[in-house]
Every structure is written in structure tokens, then in C-alpha cells.
Design an enzyme around this catalytic site. Structure first.
Site, PDB file in Angstrom:
ATOM      1  N   LYS A   1      -1.332   5.224   8.547  1.00  0.00           N
ATOM      2  CA  LYS A   1      -0.564   5.303   7.288  1.00  0.00           C
ATOM      3  C   LYS A   1      -1.514   5.492   6.107  1.00  0.00           C
ATOM      4  O   LYS A   1      -1.309   6.361   5.256  1.00  0.00           O
ATOM      5  CB  LYS A   1       0.254   4.012   7.122  1.00  0.00           C
ATOM      6  CG  LYS A   1       0.922   3.879   5.759  1.00  0.00           C
ATOM      7  CD  LYS A   1       1.498   2.485   5.511  1.00  0.00           C
ATOM      8  CE  LYS A   1       1.836   2.323   4.042  1.00  0.00           C
ATOM      9  NZ  LYS A   1       2.329   0.999   3.687  1.00  0.00           N
TER      10      LYS A   1
ATOM     11  N   LYS B   1      -7.763   1.372  -3.068  1.00  0.00           N
ATOM     12  CA  LYS B   1      -7.389   0.931  -1.717  1.00  0.00           C
ATOM     13  C   LYS B   1      -7.466   2.103  -0.721  1.00  0.00           C
ATOM     14  O   LYS B   1      -8.014   1.982   0.375  1.00  0.00           O
ATOM     15  CB  LYS B   1      -5.956   0.378  -1.777  1.00  0.00           C
ATOM     16  CG  LYS B   1      -5.244   0.210  -0.461  1.00  0.00           C
ATOM     17  CD  LYS B   1      -5.631  -1.058   0.246  1.00  0.00           C
ATOM     18  CE  LYS B   1      -5.035  -1.112   1.647  1.00  0.00           C
ATOM     19  NZ  LYS B   1      -5.428  -2.249   2.395  1.00  0.00           N
TER      20      LYS B   1
ATOM     21  N   THR C   1       0.876  -1.177   0.000  1.00  0.00           N
ATOM     22  CA  THR C   1       0.000   0.000   0.000  1.00  0.00           C
ATOM     23  C   THR C   1       0.910   1.222   0.000  1.00  0.00           C
ATOM     24  O   THR C   1       1.617   1.463   0.987  1.00  0.00           O
ATOM     25  CB  THR C   1      -0.891   0.036   1.255  1.00  0.00           C
ATOM     26  OG1 THR C   1      -1.628  -1.175   1.316  1.00  0.00           O
ATOM     27  CG2 THR C   1      -1.836   1.225   1.212  1.00  0.00           C
TER      28      THR C   1
HETATM   29  P1  NAD Z   1       6.034  -5.896   7.286  1.00  0.00           P
HETATM   30  O1  NAD Z   1       6.758  -4.746   7.871  1.00  0.00           O
HETATM   31  O2  NAD Z   1       5.646  -7.057   8.151  1.00  0.00           O
HETATM   32  O3  NAD Z   1       6.872  -6.495   6.033  1.00  0.00           O
HETATM   33  C1  NAD Z   1       7.626  -5.727   5.158  1.00  0.00           C
HETATM   34  C2  NAD Z   1       8.875  -6.549   4.806  1.00  0.00           C
HETATM   35  O4  NAD Z   1       9.620  -5.852   3.808  1.00  0.00           O
HETATM   36  C3  NAD Z   1       9.813  -6.757   5.996  1.00  0.00           C
HETATM   37  O5  NAD Z   1      10.048  -8.146   6.172  1.00  0.00           O
HETATM   38  C4  NAD Z   1      11.091  -6.003   5.599  1.00  0.00           C
HETATM   39  O6  NAD Z   1      12.280  -6.616   6.065  1.00  0.00           O
HETATM   40  C5  NAD Z   1      10.984  -6.060   4.087  1.00  0.00           C
HETATM   41  N1  NAD Z   1      11.748  -5.026   3.408  1.00  0.00           N
HETATM   42  C6  NAD Z   1      11.743  -3.689   3.648  1.00  0.00           C
HETATM   43  N2  NAD Z   1      12.568  -3.049   2.778  1.00  0.00           N
HETATM   44  C7  NAD Z   1      13.084  -4.015   1.969  1.00  0.00           C
HETATM   45  C8  NAD Z   1      13.989  -3.997   0.887  1.00  0.00           C
HETATM   46  N3  NAD Z   1      14.542  -2.848   0.460  1.00  0.00           N
HETATM   47  N4  NAD Z   1      14.306  -5.175   0.290  1.00  0.00           N
HETATM   48  C9  NAD Z   1      13.760  -6.339   0.723  1.00  0.00           C
HETATM   49  N5  NAD Z   1      12.895  -6.421   1.750  1.00  0.00           N
HETATM   50  C10 NAD Z   1      12.577  -5.276   2.367  1.00  0.00           C
HETATM   51  O7  NAD Z   1       4.755  -5.260   6.588  1.00  0.00           O
HETATM   52  P2  NAD Z   1       3.398  -6.034   6.144  1.00  0.00           P
HETATM   53  O8  NAD Z   1       2.418  -5.987   7.262  1.00  0.00           O
HETATM   54  O9  NAD Z   1       3.770  -7.328   5.519  1.00  0.00           O
HETATM   55  O10 NAD Z   1       2.840  -5.003   5.047  1.00  0.00           O
HETATM   56  C11 NAD Z   1       3.402  -4.963   3.737  1.00  0.00           C
HETATM   57  C12 NAD Z   1       2.565  -3.982   2.914  1.00  0.00           C
HETATM   58  O11 NAD Z   1       1.211  -4.437   2.887  1.00  0.00           O
HETATM   59  C13 NAD Z   1       2.534  -2.557   3.473  1.00  0.00           C
HETATM   60  O12 NAD Z   1       2.586  -1.655   2.409  1.00  0.00           O
HETATM   61  C14 NAD Z   1       1.203  -2.501   4.220  1.00  0.00           C
HETATM   62  O13 NAD Z   1       0.671  -1.189   4.293  1.00  0.00           O
HETATM   63  C15 NAD Z   1       0.340  -3.395   3.340  1.00  0.00           C
HETATM   64  N6  NAD Z   1      -0.794  -4.030   4.030  1.00  0.00           N
HETATM   65  C16 NAD Z   1      -0.639  -4.573   5.271  1.00  0.00           C
HETATM   66  C17 NAD Z   1      -1.734  -5.176   5.899  1.00  0.00           C
HETATM   67  C18 NAD Z   1      -1.597  -5.808   7.257  1.00  0.00           C
HETATM   68  O14 NAD Z   1      -2.643  -6.121   7.869  1.00  0.00           O
HETATM   69  N7  NAD Z   1      -0.395  -6.040   7.767  1.00  0.00           N
HETATM   70  C19 NAD Z   1      -2.992  -5.204   5.255  1.00  0.00           C
HETATM   71  C20 NAD Z   1      -3.098  -4.661   3.952  1.00  0.00           C
HETATM   72  C21 NAD Z   1      -1.995  -4.083   3.362  1.00  0.00           C
END
Ligand code: NAD
Length: 296
Positions: free
Chosen positions: A243, A168, A93
């Protein structure tokens, strides 16, 4: 079966990549965090030494990262290493501006691209029941669809580049505002001497009915599966809701749209986060709104 490179194996990306493995895809994965890489390996993915190495030979690449800056920096590293005519999907997102820049980068290198943010949270990611909101050209969307279907149950083509992120952000603005509305109603009902169940029974079958009430009720009792019954353990953390509301605010100001309730909702979640509750489920806002001294 397509070889899929998956970059970003966190709370969402980890289980999404695992579902691609279960569906029979070869998945080559990368994340900066060692713990995420180990979990993905245990789930059956092959771990690459870098994001650029992961995309070598892949037909499809998926990124699932925290914010627009990370997506642009990863895409700048990997898109030039992808074969022409292959596909890249971003399911993070992020802001519409960064999404459009990412699409332009892919187009410059002859790579198909789709923005496909999700709704459904970590539960939907594990169960493979996410909704994907997609933006991009028709042929890119049609190529992405069979892969997205392994991770979700509803795949919607919303329009051209950035349309998925737009959908979204608008959806989550409705959610953030409606959760505050439902929470305020419960806080008022308590002071008026109404039971939670009484308000729920009336509003859930009346014009106040909405998802925040009937599926995700912010007070314990009426909907047993809602986070309110589990000490507001997320679910969907308040900091993630903030966010998304800030992304909506930025998007609104970039196109001169008027979203006064969206902006106010962002300020309420910001106060909630500043008070130390960013890790709680966003429906915990009801506990904050009960106390006029702290709530705006
Ligand atoms: P998270 O922080 O658990 O996972 C993000 C991952 O990306 C981490 O493991 C981190 O190490 C990795 N990362 C960051 N920079 C990187 C890079 N340069 N190279 C490789 N890996 C890298 O976050 P999440 O909860 O999995 O969310 C991911 C996305 O999905 C976000 O944009 C969030 O807004 C969206 N989202 C989350 C949810 C939720 O309920 N958690 C729901 C809908 C959407």
C-alpha cells in the site's frame, strides 16, 4: 484535559485511543466494527452511536482509518459538526492529494488540522512510542503536540499541509527497497556458502548497515526479536508495505519524480501478495526472493 474523539479503532487506533484514556483524557470513540467498539469500551472509552455524535463537544478529533477515501468520507461527515477553533488530526497513511483535500475542508469550516501519520507499527501503538510525522500550520501543530505526546515518543513538524504524509511515504519507500536489498544479499550469501551470522557480523558494522538489517533482520538468528524468528508473523504486513509503495508511486508520478527502485519494489511486493503472502510480515520477502522462478 482535552476531550478527544477517536474514529477508527483497529490494530493501530485501538491501542492509541487506550493510551489517551490512560493519560487521563476523556475519549469518545467510534468504529464501524462492533468488536473494535467493544474493545475500546473495555479500555475505558465512551462509545458514540456515530462518528458525528462522537465529535460533539470534543476539543480534539483523531482519525485512524484504512485509506484516503474513508478519511475524506468521515471528515465530510464530522468536520461540519465540530466547533470552530477545535482541532482534527488524521494519523492514517493516505495519499497526499486526499490529505490536502481534507485540510481544505477543515479550513473551510474554521477547524485546525494536522496530518500526522505514524511509524512504529502495532508494537509502538501499544507501547505509546510511535513517531508522528506532522503536516499543517504551526498553531495547529502546537495544539496537536501535547495530545500526540500521549501516544508517541517523537513528534516531528515536517511542514505545511500534506508534509507528514510526504515524509511517511518517502521513509517507507526507503524501507521497502532496503528490505529487498538486505534479503537479496542473504539469498546470495547462502548460495556462496556464507552463514547468516557471518554476513550479519560484517554488514552490520560495515557500509551495508541499515535498519532492515540490524533491527529487523529478514533471516532467523542474528536479531532474535525480528519477525523472521516467529514465522514472519507481522509486525508490518507485506500488504501494508505494498500500500505504502503504491502511495509513493502515485505521489512520484503526480510531481514527475523519478523513483525506479520504488516502482520495482512495489512490483516485487505485489507478486508476493498475489502469491498469497500479503498477511505475512514484509521481511518474509526473503523467502520469495530465494526462488527465481516466482520472484520477478
Ligand atoms: P485496521 O484495518 O486494523 O483499522 C482500521 C479501522 O477503521 C477498522 O477497525 C475499521 O472498522 C475502521 N473503519 C473503516 N472505515 C470506517 C468508517 N467509515 N468509520 C469508522 N470506522 C471505520 O488498520 P490499522 O492497522 O489500524 O491501520 C490504520 C492506518 O494506520 C492505515 O492507514 C495504515 O496504513 C496505517 N498504519 C498501520 C500500521 C500497522 O502496522 N498496522 C503502521 C503504520 C501505519
Amino acid at each position: 484535559m482535552a476531550t478527544v474523539a477517536f474514529i477508527g479503532l483497529g490494530n493501530m487506533g485501538g491501542p492509541m485511543a487506550a493510551n489517551l484514556v490512560k493519560a487521563g483524557h476523556k475519549v469518545v470513540a467510534f468504529d464501524l466494527a462492533e468488536a473494535s467498539r467493544s474493545q475500546a469500551e473495555a479500555d475505558g472509552a465512551t462509545i458514540a452511536q456515530s462518528a458525528a455524535k462522537a465529535v460533539e463537544g470534543a476539543n480534539v478529533v483523531v482519525t485512524m482509518l484504512p485509506a484516503g477515501k474513508a478519511v475524506l468520507s468521515v471528515w465530510q461527515e464530522i468536520v461540519p459538526a465540530m466547533d470552530k477553533g477545535t482541532l482534527i488530526i488524521d494519523s492514517s497513511t493516505i495519499d497526499v492529494d486526499s490529505t490536502r483535500k481534507a485540510h481544505a475542508l477543515a479550513s473551510k469550516h474554521g477547524v485546525l488540522s494536522v496530518d500526522a501519520p505514524v511509524s512504529g507499527g502495532t508494537g509502538g501503538a501499544k507501547a505509546g512510542t510511535l513517531t508522528f510525522m506532522c503536516g499543517g500550520e504551526e498553531n495547529a501543530f502546537q495544539t496537536a503536540k501535547p495530545v500526540l505526546e500521549k501516544m508517541g515518543k517523537k513528534i516531528v513538524h515536517c511542514g505545511g499541509a500534506g508534509a507528514g504524509q510526504g515524509a511517511k511515504i518517502c521513509n517507507n519507500m526507503i524501507l521497502g527497497i532496503s528490505m529487498i536489498a538486505v534479503s537479496e544479499a542473504f539469498a546470495l550469501a547462502e548460495k556462496l556458502g556464507l552463514s547468516h551470522q557471518a554476513l550479519f557480523d560484517v554488514a552490520s558494522t560495515s557500509s551495508g548497515q541499515c535498519w532492515s538489517l540490524t533491527t529487523y533482520c529478514p533471516v532467523p538468528g542474528p536479531v532474535p526479536a525480528s519477525p523472521a524468528n516467529n514465522d514472519y508473523k507481522p509486525g508490518f504486513a507485506a500488504s501494508l508495505m505494498l500500500k505504502d509503495l503504491l502511495l509513493a508511486k502515485d505521489a512520484a508520478s503526480s510531481v514527475h519524480a523519478s523513483t525506479p527502485l520504488g516502482v520495482h519494489a512495489a512490483s516485487i511486493y505485489k507478486s508476493y501478495e498475489d502469491a498469497g503472502h500479503g498477511g505475512k510480515d514484509f521481511s518474509g520477502i526473503v523467502n520469495f526472493l530465494r526462488h527465481p522462478a516466482v520472484a520477478p
